[in-house]
Scaffold this motif. Structure first.
Motif, PDB file in Angstrom:
ATOM      1  N   ALA A  84       0.838  -1.201   0.000  1.00  0.00           N
ATOM      2  CA  ALA A  84       0.000   0.000   0.000  1.00  0.00           C
ATOM      3  C   ALA A  84       0.868   1.244   0.000  1.00  0.00           C
ATOM      4  CB  ALA A  84      -0.903  -0.006   1.222  1.00  0.00           C
ATOM      5  N   ARG A  85       0.322   2.335  -0.557  1.00  0.00           N
ATOM      6  CA  ARG A  85       1.063   3.595  -0.594  1.00  0.00           C
ATOM      7  C   ARG A  85       0.978   4.301   0.755  1.00  0.00           C
ATOM      8  NH1 ARG A  85       2.433   4.910  -5.722  1.00  0.00           N
ATOM      9  NH2 ARG A  85       1.316   3.860  -7.419  1.00  0.00           N
ATOM     10  N   PRO A  86       1.939   5.148   1.064  1.00  0.00           N
ATOM     11  CA  PRO A  86       1.875   5.919   2.317  1.00  0.00           C
ATOM     12  C   PRO A  86       0.770   6.968   2.253  1.00  0.00           C
ATOM     13  CG  PRO A  86       3.736   6.628   0.997  1.00  0.00           C
ATOM     14  CD  PRO A  86       3.179   5.419   0.311  1.00  0.00           C
ATOM     15  N   ILE A  87       0.329   7.402   3.421  1.00  0.00           N
ATOM     16  CA  ILE A  87      -0.687   8.445   3.555  1.00  0.00           C
ATOM     17  C   ILE A  87      -0.081   9.601   4.334  1.00  0.00           C
ATOM     18  CG2 ILE A  87      -2.960   9.028   4.503  1.00  0.00           C
ATOM     19  CD1 ILE A  87      -3.661   6.051   4.294  1.00  0.00           C
ATOM     20  N   SER A  88      -0.280  10.826   3.861  1.00  0.00           N
ATOM     21  CA  SER A  88       0.192  12.021   4.548  1.00  0.00           C
ATOM     22  C   SER A  88      -0.936  13.044   4.538  1.00  0.00           C
ATOM     23  CB  SER A  88       1.436  12.584   3.841  1.00  0.00           C
ATOM     24  OG  SER A  88       1.936  13.697   4.546  1.00  0.00           O
ATOM     25  N   VAL A  89      -1.428  13.406   5.724  1.00  0.00           N
ATOM     26  CA  VAL A  89      -2.598  14.268   5.850  1.00  0.00           C
ATOM     27  C   VAL A  89      -2.317  15.358   6.873  1.00  0.00           C
ATOM     28  CG1 VAL A  89      -5.050  14.377   6.457  1.00  0.00           C
ATOM     29  CG2 VAL A  89      -4.146  12.342   5.331  1.00  0.00           C
ATOM     30  N   THR A  90      -2.670  16.597   6.544  1.00  0.00           N
ATOM     31  CA  THR A  90      -2.692  17.672   7.530  1.00  0.00           C
ATOM     32  C   THR A  90      -4.025  18.390   7.421  1.00  0.00           C
ATOM     33  OG1 THR A  90      -1.753  19.345   6.050  1.00  0.00           O
ATOM     34  CG2 THR A  90      -0.184  18.032   7.342  1.00  0.00           C
ATOM     35  N   GLY A  91      -4.400  19.081   8.477  1.00  0.00           N
ATOM     36  CA  GLY A  91      -5.657  19.794   8.430  1.00  0.00           C
ATOM     37  C   GLY A  91      -5.945  20.542   9.708  1.00  0.00           C
ATOM     38  N   VAL A  92      -7.154  21.099   9.759  1.00  0.00           N
ATOM     39  CA  VAL A  92      -7.603  21.901  10.891  1.00  0.00           C
ATOM     40  C   VAL A  92      -8.963  21.385  11.329  1.00  0.00           C
ATOM     41  CG1 VAL A  92      -8.098  24.227  11.738  1.00  0.00           C
ATOM     42  CG2 VAL A  92      -6.384  23.890   9.929  1.00  0.00           C
ATOM     43  N   HIS A  93      -9.087  21.054  12.610  1.00  0.00           N
ATOM     44  CA  HIS A  93     -10.363  20.632  13.158  1.00  0.00           C
ATOM     45  C   HIS A  93     -11.303  21.836  13.291  1.00  0.00           C
ATOM     46  CE1 HIS A  93      -8.957  16.625  13.909  1.00  0.00           C
ATOM     47  NE2 HIS A  93      -8.045  16.997  14.786  1.00  0.00           N
ATOM     48  N   PRO A  94     -12.608  21.614  13.402  1.00  0.00           N
ATOM     49  CA  PRO A  94     -13.534  22.727  13.616  1.00  0.00           C
ATOM     50  C   PRO A  94     -13.189  23.574  14.838  1.00  0.00           C
ATOM     51  CG  PRO A  94     -14.756  20.770  12.984  1.00  0.00           C
ATOM     52  CD  PRO A  94     -13.330  20.338  13.163  1.00  0.00           C
ATOM     53  N   SER A  95     -12.547  22.992  15.825  1.00  0.00           N
ATOM     54  CA  SER A  95     -12.152  23.733  17.028  1.00  0.00           C
ATOM     55  C   SER A  95     -11.025  24.721  16.760  1.00  0.00           C
ATOM     56  CB  SER A  95     -11.694  22.756  18.105  1.00  0.00           C
ATOM     57  OG  SER A  95     -10.508  22.083  17.688  1.00  0.00           O
ATOM     58  N   GLY A  96     -10.356  24.596  15.624  1.00  0.00           N
ATOM     59  CA  GLY A  96      -9.170  25.397  15.327  1.00  0.00           C
ATOM     60  C   GLY A  96      -7.873  24.662  15.580  1.00  0.00           C
ATOM     61  N   ALA A  97      -7.928  23.503  16.250  1.00  0.00           N
ATOM     62  CA  ALA A  97      -6.733  22.685  16.443  1.00  0.00           C
ATOM     63  C   ALA A  97      -6.255  22.148  15.099  1.00  0.00           C
ATOM     64  CB  ALA A  97      -7.036  21.529  17.382  1.00  0.00           C
ATOM     65  N   THR A  98      -4.952  22.087  14.937  1.00  0.00           N
ATOM     66  CA  THR A  98      -4.400  21.495  13.721  1.00  0.00           C
ATOM     67  C   THR A  98      -3.967  20.059  13.989  1.00  0.00           C
ATOM     68  OG1 THR A  98      -2.194  22.370  14.215  1.00  0.00           O
ATOM     69  CG2 THR A  98      -3.641  23.719  12.836  1.00  0.00           C
ATOM     70  N   TYR A  99      -3.867  19.284  12.947  1.00  0.00           N
ATOM     71  CA  TYR A  99      -3.452  17.896  13.093  1.00  0.00           C
ATOM     72  C   TYR A  99      -2.603  17.489  11.901  1.00  0.00           C
ATOM     73  CZ  TYR A  99      -7.293  16.871   9.862  1.00  0.00           C
ATOM     74  OH  TYR A  99      -8.129  16.850   8.770  1.00  0.00           O
ATOM     75  N   ALA A 100      -1.838  16.438  12.114  1.00  0.00           N
ATOM     76  CA  ALA A 100      -1.019  15.855  11.054  1.00  0.00           C
ATOM     77  C   ALA A 100      -1.050  14.347  11.212  1.00  0.00           C
ATOM     78  CB  ALA A 100       0.411  16.377  11.115  1.00  0.00           C
ATOM     79  N   ILE A 101      -1.034  13.648  10.090  1.00  0.00           N
ATOM     80  CA  ILE A 101      -1.076  12.185  10.076  1.00  0.00           C
ATOM     81  C   ILE A 101      -0.076  11.684   9.044  1.00  0.00           C
ATOM     82  CG2 ILE A 101      -2.485  10.179   9.433  1.00  0.00           C
ATOM     83  CD1 ILE A 101      -4.935  11.770  10.481  1.00  0.00           C
ATOM     84  N   GLU A 102       0.750  10.730   9.445  1.00  0.00           N
ATOM     85  CA  GLU A 102       1.688  10.081   8.534  1.00  0.00           C
ATOM     86  C   GLU A 102       1.553   8.562   8.709  1.00  0.00           C
ATOM     87  OE1 GLU A 102       3.719  11.415   6.281  1.00  0.00           O
ATOM     88  OE2 GLU A 102       3.272  13.519   6.788  1.00  0.00           O
TER      89      GLU A 102
END
Length: 459
Positions: free
Chosen positions: A31-49
């Motif tokens: 499977a290919r790698p996944i790389s995700v960043t974003g902002v929750h509705p609360s304003g918190a940011t997140y990152a996923i690798e």
């Protein structure tokens, strides 16, 4: 890289894209790698690798004090340090991180944001087989909070250099030292204010005045003796300065110099933003016996020697402390800081803490009070603690991080602590470093911290 304004608006498209990437065959057939960043509705940011060959284990990270996302939506960190992160991803671990929108002691926001990030991870990558929470300093308090409050979300916790005694105990400890300092070294300086600060500007004036008084005191034998006395109540490490050798056991002057170097940051750490968040003053010293505190601090011999060298009367100073009016707390503010977050010890998942012996932010004695609280809650078998032989705060090597992660993962997957001692972690770290020199060396030691002087457990 996938980047979204809010999870609520675009989660479906992000999920579809991530799943498509995961299911599409790569050149190697994996499977290919996944790389995700974003902002929750609360304003918190997140990152996923998520790496190409994910082993099913996720590490979810919470950051330290003052590392909020803010209106600029600063990107979330993934934890550890670069060599450790590279190793973990290369060996199949997935990483996620949350940066809360709130600043300062943003434990409440980070607890909520971490849950949102874990939900996002499940959407884009699937449900992990094992989820481990880790975090440094305040983020370690969040990891400990998840172990108590949300064991449904995680399988284990790794708080490192963490404020595991809780903010009430930590700031009571600071208040004791600041109270002694002001009484003996700045008694007539109204600019030095201990609690109930009206503004950030007033706190700046207070710390500036305290710094001037501290520096003046350090220039005289009497001042140095009284600095050592005040430092004993905050349990400031006698080996605080990174890159310096540890002072000899009876080198009182060198020990005091190390206490002086760490005094301001340990004793006069930011209080105004915490009081604003809590809705008042959550620290007190009513009923504190400073004679007893000195006896129990482990610093009596050092303080007596410095007082004798300065020609001061220690008994007279302790009597003066007993006569000064004390500071009381605002009950509502105490309740807030108990909720966000003072451990009660009822952990629902295995916890491995990691501390530097010469840490002051928090002091290493917090490890002892956390162990006591967990044991009294009947959960002692769920906890192990490891220590690193150096001064400083959150300065672990990649080998130390990876060895701790692997040890906790083994406990979660096998149900047994089989390799959580200093010797075993040291051997594991040495093998890791031999295979990947970028991880650096490890300095695990057998160590039993002294008793924390002002523990606080919510009723």
């Amino acid at each position: 890289m996938i980047n979204r304004a809010t999870r609520a608006v675009t989660v479906l498209s992000a999920t579809a894209l991530a799943l498509a990437l995961a299911l599409a065959p790569a050149a190697s057939g994996q499977a290919r790698p996944i790389s995700v960043t974003g902002v929750h509705p609360s304003g918190a940011t997140y990152a996923i690798e998520v790496p190409r060959d994910w082993n099913g284990t996720l590490l979810t990270f919470s950051p330290g004090y003052g590392q909020g996302a803010g209106p600029q939506h600063l990107p979330a960190d993934l934890g550890g340090e670069p060599a450790a992160r590279n190793w973990l991803l290369a060996h199949g671990y997935a990483l996620a991180g949350t940066r809360p929108y709130g600043d300062g002691w943003a434990v409440a926001e980070t607890l909520r944001g971490s849950a949102d990030t874990l939900a996002e991870f499940a959407d884009v990558a699937g449900t992990p087989a094992t989820t481990l929470a880790w975090g440094g300093s305040m983020g370690g308090a969040v990891a400990a909070g998840l172990a108590e409050r949300r064991p449904d979300l995680i399988d284990g916790a790794l708080p490192y250099c963490a404020s595991v005694a809780g903010p009430v105990a930590m700031l009571n400890q600071s208040l004791d030292a600041a109270f002694v300092f002001k009484t003996l070294l700045a008694p007539g300086d109204d600019a030095v204010k201990l609690v109930r600060l009206a503004s950030a500007e007033e706190e700046t004036r207070s710390t500036t005045a305290a710094r001037a008084a501290l520096d003046a005191a350090q220039r005289t034998p009497a001042g140095r003796a009284r600095i050592a006395l005040a430092a004993s109540f905050a349990q400031v490490s006698t080996w605080s300065v990174t890159g310096t050798p540890e002072p000899a056991a009876r080198d009182w002057a060198a020990q005091e110099a190390q206490e002086y170097a760490a005094f301001m940051a340990t004793v006069f750490s930011p209080r105004y933003p915490l009081e604003q968040r809590a809705g008042g003053n959550f620290s007190w010293n009513t009923g504190v016996d400073y004679r007893r505190g000195l006896r129990e601090s482990g610093r009596m011999e050092q303080v007596r020697a410095l007082y004798a060298g300065a020609g001061l009367n220690l008994d007279a100073d302790l009597s003066a402390l007993a006569a000064v009016p004390r500071v009381s707390a605002d009950p509502g503010a105490v309740t807030y800081m108990e909720d966000y977050f003072t451990p009660r010890g009822a952990v629902g998942v295995p916890v491995l803490t990691m501390h530097e012996r010469g840490d002051n932010y928090p002091t290493v004695t917090q490890a002892r009070t956390y162990s006591d609280v967990v044991r009294r809650a009947g959960k002692g078998a769920m906890l192990r603690q490891v220590f690193v032989d150096r001064p400083g705060h959150c300065r672990y090597t990649g080998a130390e991080f990876v060895a701790a992660v692997q040890t906790l993962r083994t406990r979660v997957t096998t149900g047994r602590w089989t390799d959580a001692g200093a010797h075993q972690l040291g051997e594991l770290a040495a093998r890791l470093a031999a295979e990947d020199p970028a991880l650096g060396a490890a300095e695990f030691i057998h160590y039993s911290p002294g008793r924390f002087l002002r523990p606080h457990v919510p009723r």
